[in-house]
Design an enzyme around this catalytic site. Structure first.
Site, short mmCIF file in Angstrom:
data_model
loop_
_atom_site.label_atom_id
_atom_site.label_comp_id
_atom_site.label_asym_id
_atom_site.label_seq_id
_atom_site.Cartn_x
_atom_site.Cartn_y
_atom_site.Cartn_z
CG ASN A 9 -1.93 1.15 1.46
OD1 ASN A 9 -1.83 1.90 0.22
ND2 ASN A 9 -2.43 1.26 2.65
CD1 TRP A 10 3.73 1.15 -3.01
CD2 TRP A 10 3.13 2.15 -5.09
NE1 TRP A 10 4.19 0.49 -3.89
CE2 TRP A 10 4.15 1.19 -5.01
CE3 TRP A 10 2.67 2.96 -5.94
CZ2 TRP A 10 4.60 0.67 -6.48
CZ3 TRP A 10 2.88 2.53 -7.36
CH2 TRP A 10 3.77 1.74 -7.42
CE LYS A 11 -0.01 3.28 4.94
NZ LYS A 11 -0.05 3.41 6.34
CG HIS A 95 -5.81 2.02 5.28
ND1 HIS A 95 -5.19 3.18 6.10
CD2 HIS A 95 -4.77 1.06 5.04
CE1 HIS A 95 -4.28 2.55 6.67
NE2 HIS A 95 -3.82 1.41 5.71
CD GLU A 97 -2.68 5.64 6.58
OE1 GLU A 97 -2.87 5.71 5.46
OE2 GLU A 97 -1.72 5.12 7.33
CD GLU A 167 -3.38 -2.21 7.78
OE1 GLU A 167 -2.20 -2.66 6.96
OE2 GLU A 167 -3.81 -1.21 7.11
CB SER A 213 5.66 -1.76 11.60
OG SER A 213 5.23 -0.58 12.07
N GLY A 234 3.05 -1.01 4.12
CA GLY A 234 3.03 0.54 3.77
C GLY A 234 4.38 0.33 3.55
N GLY A 235 5.21 1.44 4.17
CA GLY A 235 6.53 1.78 4.24
C GLY A 235 7.52 0.67 3.56
O1 13P Z 1 -1.11 0.84 7.13
C1 13P Z 1 -0.45 0.03 6.34
C2 13P Z 1 -0.72 -0.59 5.18
O2 13P Z 1 -2.00 -0.56 4.70
C3 13P Z 1 0.76 -0.32 7.13
O3 13P Z 1 1.73 0.58 7.02
P1 13P Z 1 3.13 0.39 7.45
O4 13P Z 1 3.40 -1.06 7.05
O5 13P Z 1 4.07 1.58 7.01
O6 13P Z 1 3.07 0.45 9.13
#
Ligand code: 13P
Length: 252
Positions: A9-11, A95, A97, A167, A213, A234-235
Site C-alpha cells: 500500500n503505497w498510500k 483503511h 487512515e 491492521e 510495520s 506500507g513503508g
Molecule cells: O497501513 C499500513 C498498510 O496499509 C501499514 O503501514 P506500515 O507498513 O508503514 O506500518
C-alpha cells in the site's frame, strides 16, 4: 491451503515516474500468481498506466479506495465501474487512515464491499483497533463488529473471495509490530467470526492479512502463523527490493 496475498500500500507516495520505475523493476521478478498474489495499491492517477505496464505479468494493481455509487454528483470521487473499466482487479476498503481522516464508516465500507463485487473487484477490507481499545481489552469486540459490518449481506461465495487485512492502528507506521502471536490471535478470532456469521467453509477460505510495520525482517515469522495469509505493507513496500523480498516470503 490458502494462498498468501502480499499487497504494497503505497498510500500517498511516489510520482508517476517512480511508480513506473517500481513496476518495471518488479513485474518480471514477482513469483508466479499460483504461489502468491502480489499487488501494488497505487494512487488513482497512476492506475491506468500501471495496469497497462503489468498486463500479462504476475503483478496486480489495486486502488486504495473508491466510492460505492456507480456515477453521479460526487465531486472528487472515483466509482467502482471506473476502476473495473480500466482493468484494476483489487480495491482496499476501510483503511484506518480513511476511517480516521475521511469519515469512512462501517456502513460505507459495507456498501463498498457490495459495490466491489458488483464490478468484479476483489475487496481488501481493513479492520483494526486503536491503542486505547487494545489497552482497555476491546480489541476482539471492535474487530468483530468491523468484520461483521463489512461483510453483511454478502453471499458465501463473495466472502470466500474477500481479503481481510487486520491492521492494529497502533502498529501502522510506528515501527511497533504486533508480536506474531498477538497478530495471529486476532486473525484467528476474525476467522471464527466469519465462520459463525457465514459458514465454516467461508471461515476456512477467507484470506486474512496482517498489516502494521511489516518488513522483510519480520515477515517470515508473521506468515508462519496459522491464521495469517499475507501482509498489507506500507513503508516497506515503497522500495522494489524490499517489496520483492516480501512477495518471495509470501511464496514460500
Ligand atoms: O497501513 C499500513 C498498510 O496499509 C501499514 O503501514 P506500515 O507498513 O508503514 O506500518
Amino acid at each position: 491451503m490458502r494462498k498468501n496475498v502480499i499487497a504494497g500500500n503505497w498510500k500517498m507516495n511516489k510520482l508517476l515516474g517512480e511508480a513506473v520505475q517500481f513496476v518495471e523493476d518488479t513485474k518480471a521478478k514477482v513469483p508466479s500468481h499460483d504461489s502468491v498474489e502480489s499487488i501494488v495499491c497505487a494512487p488513482f492517477p497512476y492506475l491506468p498506466t500501471l495496469v497497462e505496464k503489468t498486463k500479462g505479468t504476475d503483478l496486480k494493481v489495486a486502488a486504495q479506495n473508491m466510492h460505492f455509487e456507480e456515477s453521479g454528483a460526487f465531486t472528487g470521487e472515483v466509482s467502482p465501474s471506473m476502476l473495473s473499466d480500466i482493468g484494476v482487479t483489487y480495491v482496499v476498503l476501510g483503511h484506518s487512515e480513511r476511517r480516521e481522516m475521511f469519515a469512512e464508516t462501517d456502513e460505507t465500507v459495507n456498501k463498498k464491499t457490495h459495490a466491489a463485487f458488483a464490478h468484479n473487484l476483489i475487496p481488501i477490507v481493513c479492520v483494526g483497533e486503536t491503542l486505547e481499545e487494545r489497552e482497555t481489552e476491546k480489541t476482539m469486540e471492535v474487530v468483530e463488529a468491523q468484520v461483521k459490518a463489512a461483510l453483511a449481506g454478502l453471499s458465501e461465495e463473495q466472502v470466500n473471495q474477500t481479503i481481510i487485512a487486520y491492521e492494529p492502528i497502533w502498529a501502522i507506521g510506528t515501527g511497533k509490530t504486533a508480536t506474531s502471536e498477538q497478530a495471529n490471535e486476532v486473525c484467528t478470532h476474525i476467522r471464527k467470526v466469519v465462520a459463525d456469521a457465514v459458514s465454516a467453509d467461508a471461515g476456512e477460505a477467507v484470506r486474512i492479512q496482517y498489516g502494521g510495520s511489516v518488513k522483510p525482517a519480520n515477515v517470515d515469522e508473521l506468515l508462519a502463523q496459522s491464521d495469517i495469509d499475507g501482509a498489507l505493507v506500507g513503508g516497506a513496500s515503497l522500495e522494489a527490493d524490499s517489496f520483492l523480498q516480501l512477495v518471495e516470503a509470501g511464496a514460500k
